[in-house]
Design a protein around this motif. Sequence first.
Motif, PDB file in Angstrom:
ATOM      1  N   VAL A 136       0.853  -1.210   0.000  1.00 29.91           N
ATOM      2  CA  VAL A 136       0.000   0.000   0.000  1.00 29.91           C
ATOM      3  C   VAL A 136       0.875   1.242   0.000  1.00 29.91           C
ATOM      4  CG1 VAL A 136      -1.665   1.344   1.349  1.00 29.91           C
ATOM      5  CG2 VAL A 136      -1.945  -1.133   1.126  1.00 29.91           C
ATOM      6  N   PHE A 137       1.941   1.209   0.777  1.00 29.92           N
ATOM      7  CA  PHE A 137       2.876   2.330   0.843  1.00 29.92           C
ATOM      8  C   PHE A 137       3.496   2.614  -0.532  1.00 29.92           C
ATOM      9  CE2 PHE A 137       7.467   3.240   0.999  1.00 29.92           C
ATOM     10  CZ  PHE A 137       7.445   4.535   1.493  1.00 29.92           C
ATOM     11  N   ILE A 138       3.975   1.573  -1.219  1.00 25.50           N
ATOM     12  CA  ILE A 138       4.634   1.745  -2.508  1.00 25.50           C
ATOM     13  C   ILE A 138       3.664   2.267  -3.566  1.00 25.50           C
ATOM     14  CG2 ILE A 138       5.672   0.486  -4.432  1.00 25.50           C
ATOM     15  CD1 ILE A 138       7.598   1.043  -2.193  1.00 25.50           C
ATOM     16  N   VAL A 139       2.468   1.666  -3.627  1.00 23.58           N
ATOM     17  CA  VAL A 139       1.477   2.073  -4.645  1.00 23.58           C
ATOM     18  C   VAL A 139       1.024   3.504  -4.422  1.00 23.58           C
ATOM     19  CG1 VAL A 139      -0.834   1.636  -5.547  1.00 23.58           C
ATOM     20  CG2 VAL A 139       0.698  -0.283  -5.089  1.00 23.58           C
ATOM     21  N   SER A 140       0.698   3.849  -3.187  1.00 22.83           N
ATOM     22  CA  SER A 140       0.232   5.209  -2.893  1.00 22.83           C
ATOM     23  C   SER A 140       1.333   6.236  -3.122  1.00 22.83           C
ATOM     24  CB  SER A 140      -0.284   5.296  -1.458  1.00 22.83           C
ATOM     25  OG  SER A 140       0.729   4.943  -0.534  1.00 22.83           O
ATOM     26  N   ASP A 141       2.577   5.865  -2.822  1.00 21.34           N
ATOM     27  CA  ASP A 141       3.695   6.770  -3.060  1.00 21.34           C
ATOM     28  C   ASP A 141       3.890   7.021  -4.560  1.00 21.34           C
ATOM     29  OD1 ASP A 141       6.146   8.137  -1.795  1.00 21.34           O
ATOM     30  OD2 ASP A 141       7.030   6.931  -3.397  1.00 21.34           O
ATOM     31  N   ALA A 142       3.721   5.967  -5.368  1.00 26.79           N
ATOM     32  CA  ALA A 142       3.844   6.110  -6.825  1.00 26.79           C
ATOM     33  C   ALA A 142       2.729   6.991  -7.378  1.00 26.79           C
ATOM     34  CB  ALA A 142       3.817   4.734  -7.487  1.00 26.79           C
ATOM     35  N   ILE A 143       1.505   6.744  -6.904  1.00 24.89           N
ATOM     36  CA  ILE A 143       0.373   7.577  -7.344  1.00 24.89           C
ATOM     37  C   ILE A 143       0.616   9.028  -6.954  1.00 24.89           C
ATOM     38  CG2 ILE A 143      -2.085   8.042  -6.998  1.00 24.89           C
ATOM     39  CD1 ILE A 143      -2.495   5.046  -6.640  1.00 24.89           C
ATOM     40  N   PHE A 144       1.105   9.225  -5.762  1.00 25.49           N
ATOM     41  CA  PHE A 144       1.412  10.559  -5.254  1.00 25.49           C
ATOM     42  C   PHE A 144       2.401  11.271  -6.174  1.00 25.49           C
ATOM     43  CE2 PHE A 144       2.979  12.829  -1.134  1.00 25.49           C
ATOM     44  CZ  PHE A 144       2.505  14.024  -1.641  1.00 25.49           C
ATOM     45  N   LEU A 145       3.475  10.567  -6.528  1.00 23.92           N
ATOM     46  CA  LEU A 145       4.519  11.169  -7.356  1.00 23.92           C
ATOM     47  C   LEU A 145       4.022  11.466  -8.766  1.00 23.92           C
ATOM     48  CD1 LEU A 145       7.487  12.016  -7.412  1.00 23.92           C
ATOM     49  CD2 LEU A 145       8.072   9.697  -8.131  1.00 23.92           C
ATOM     50  N   PHE A 146       3.275  10.536  -9.360  1.00 18.34           N
ATOM     51  CA  PHE A 146       2.765  10.733 -10.720  1.00 18.34           C
ATOM     52  C   PHE A 146       1.732  11.865 -10.766  1.00 18.34           C
ATOM     53  CE2 PHE A 146       3.617   5.949 -11.398  1.00 18.34           C
ATOM     54  CZ  PHE A 146       4.959   6.215 -11.631  1.00 18.34           C
ATOM     55  N   ALA A 147       0.867  11.929  -9.759  1.00 17.40           N
ATOM     56  CA  ALA A 147      -0.145  12.987  -9.716  1.00 17.40           C
ATOM     57  C   ALA A 147       0.504  14.359  -9.563  1.00 17.40           C
ATOM     58  CB  ALA A 147      -1.123  12.735  -8.569  1.00 17.40           C
ATOM     59  N   ALA A 148       1.533  14.433  -8.706  1.00 16.87           N
ATOM     60  CA  ALA A 148       2.226  15.708  -8.503  1.00 16.87           C
ATOM     61  C   ALA A 148       2.964  16.134  -9.768  1.00 16.87           C
ATOM     62  CB  ALA A 148       3.197  15.590  -7.335  1.00 16.87           C
ATOM     63  N   SER A 149       3.541  15.172 -10.496  1.00 19.36           N
ATOM     64  CA  SER A 149       4.226  15.497 -11.757  1.00 19.36           C
ATOM     65  C   SER A 149       3.238  16.030 -12.787  1.00 19.36           C
ATOM     66  CB  SER A 149       4.937  14.250 -12.295  1.00 19.36           C
ATOM     67  OG  SER A 149       5.895  13.771 -11.377  1.00 19.36           O
ATOM     68  N   THR A 150       2.062  15.381 -12.861  1.00 15.63           N
ATOM     69  CA  THR A 150       1.015  15.861 -13.776  1.00 15.63           C
ATOM     70  C   THR A 150       0.565  17.259 -13.400  1.00 15.63           C
ATOM     71  OG1 THR A 150       0.247  13.577 -14.053  1.00 15.63           O
ATOM     72  CG2 THR A 150      -1.249  15.330 -14.745  1.00 15.63           C
ATOM     73  N   LEU A 151       0.447  17.493 -12.094  1.00 20.84           N
ATOM     74  CA  LEU A 151       0.072  18.819 -11.590  1.00 20.84           C
ATOM     75  C   LEU A 151       1.032  19.893 -12.088  1.00 20.84           C
ATOM     76  CD1 LEU A 151      -0.996  20.980  -9.513  1.00 20.84           C
ATOM     77  CD2 LEU A 151       0.452  19.847  -7.828  1.00 20.84           C
ATOM     78  N   VAL A 152       2.330  19.651 -11.931  1.00 16.47           N
ATOM     79  CA  VAL A 152       3.338  20.636 -12.343  1.00 16.47           C
ATOM     80  C   VAL A 152       3.299  20.859 -13.847  1.00 16.47           C
ATOM     81  CG1 VAL A 152       5.809  21.099 -12.466  1.00 16.47           C
ATOM     82  CG2 VAL A 152       4.834  20.156 -10.376  1.00 16.47           C
ATOM     83  N   LEU A 153       3.154  19.794 -14.617  1.00 14.03           N
ATOM     84  CA  LEU A 153       3.117  19.923 -16.080  1.00 14.03           C
ATOM     85  C   LEU A 153       1.901  20.708 -16.540  1.00 14.03           C
ATOM     86  CD1 LEU A 153       4.279  16.354 -17.180  1.00 14.03           C
ATOM     87  CD2 LEU A 153       5.568  18.492 -17.333  1.00 14.03           C
ATOM     88  N   MET A 154       0.746  20.474 -15.912  1.00 13.52           N
ATOM     89  CA  MET A 154      -0.466  21.199 -16.288  1.00 13.52           C
ATOM     90  C   MET A 154      -0.325  22.696 -16.028  1.00 13.52           C
ATOM     91  SD  MET A 154      -2.780  19.297 -17.676  1.00 13.52           S
ATOM     92  CE  MET A 154      -1.386  18.549 -18.516  1.00 13.52           C
ATOM     93  N   PHE A 155       0.247  23.036 -14.889  1.00 11.03           N
ATOM     94  CA  PHE A 155       0.392  24.452 -14.565  1.00 11.03           C
ATOM     95  C   PHE A 155       1.529  25.110 -15.351  1.00 11.03           C
ATOM     96  CE2 PHE A 155      -2.218  23.282 -10.885  1.00 11.03           C
ATOM     97  CZ  PHE A 155      -3.156  24.303 -10.956  1.00 11.03           C
ATOM     98  N   LEU A 156       2.503  24.322 -15.774  1.00 10.19           N
ATOM     99  CA  LEU A 156       3.502  24.867 -16.697  1.00 10.19           C
ATOM    100  C   LEU A 156       2.865  25.169 -18.048  1.00 10.19           C
ATOM    101  CD1 LEU A 156       6.719  22.733 -16.002  1.00 10.19           C
ATOM    102  CD2 LEU A 156       6.337  25.156 -15.499  1.00 10.19           C
ATOM    103  N   GLY A 157       1.901  24.323 -18.442  1.00 13.15           N
ATOM    104  CA  GLY A 157       1.157  24.596 -19.670  1.00 13.15           C
ATOM    105  C   GLY A 157       0.362  25.883 -19.576  1.00 13.15           C
TER     106      GLY A 157
END
Length: 280
Positions: free
Chosen positions: A192-213
């Motif tokens: 659960v820790f690994i999966v949630s951490d991966a989701i966390f990282l991918f979501a945050a990366s998408t967040l930054v890319l969207m706002f850079l757009g």
Amino acid sequence: MVEATFLAVKRGIVEILFEITKANPDMIWSIDPVDFRDVLMSAIAYRQGKIASFVCGIVAWKDAIISSDDDGNNLLHIAGKLTPDFQLAHISGAALQMQRDLQWFKEVKGIVPQCYKEYKNVDGETPAQVFTREHKSLQKEAEEWMKKTEESSTVVGVLIITIMFAVAFTVPGGNNQDAGFPALLHEKSFMVFIVSDAIFLFAASTLVLMFLGILTSRYDEKDFLKSLPTKLIIGISTLFVSIAAMMVTFSAVLLIMLQRRMWLVIPIILFGSEPVTLFV
């Protein structure tokens, strides 16, 4: 009777307008003594889509849309004017207010004849020119609002990525000295820790890319119709997902570290989920 008719139009109460026109069908052609607009033009001006559909449904379609006011403004000119303040008050953010007016203008544009799209009023302005002039200040306000939102959210996103990237390589329980794999690899709470951490990282990366757009956008008038609001919604949604995943990651670590003290873990997890619950 005329006053009641246009009050119903401004408030968007179709039922009252139906009863008025049922008692006196000619009231559908009445003129507002204040701004000298007919029922359909008032419905367009006050963004009352149900009223406009009702009027077009009971009168001849062409007769309903060819009307114009004393200034030579047709329906598209009226749709290009700024939405009244009391109707914009419930829409949060200047960018979404701009989007709402663009959507309304596009909707009305789809029903008027082609020649009306370039028709000029007494001031020599086409409907598109009226829209640009009326929304000049709102567009500037929307641009500033988007930039401030982008700056704040990008900072949060970068901090989240930095923290969670470090967390991903600092696994709870340590690593097996012989094989180099995490010691708790086969534990459910660790997965659960690994999966949630991966989701966390991918979501945050998408967040930054969207706002850079958003940052690199031209902030053109048409960008507020779909492009910018879509990026904004995706960015805010991924921010919410990343925060929720962060809380799950935190809870999973607590379960691993304090698995024999559930009386302590459960209250902490409940308090940790409070920010996400309040946001929802």
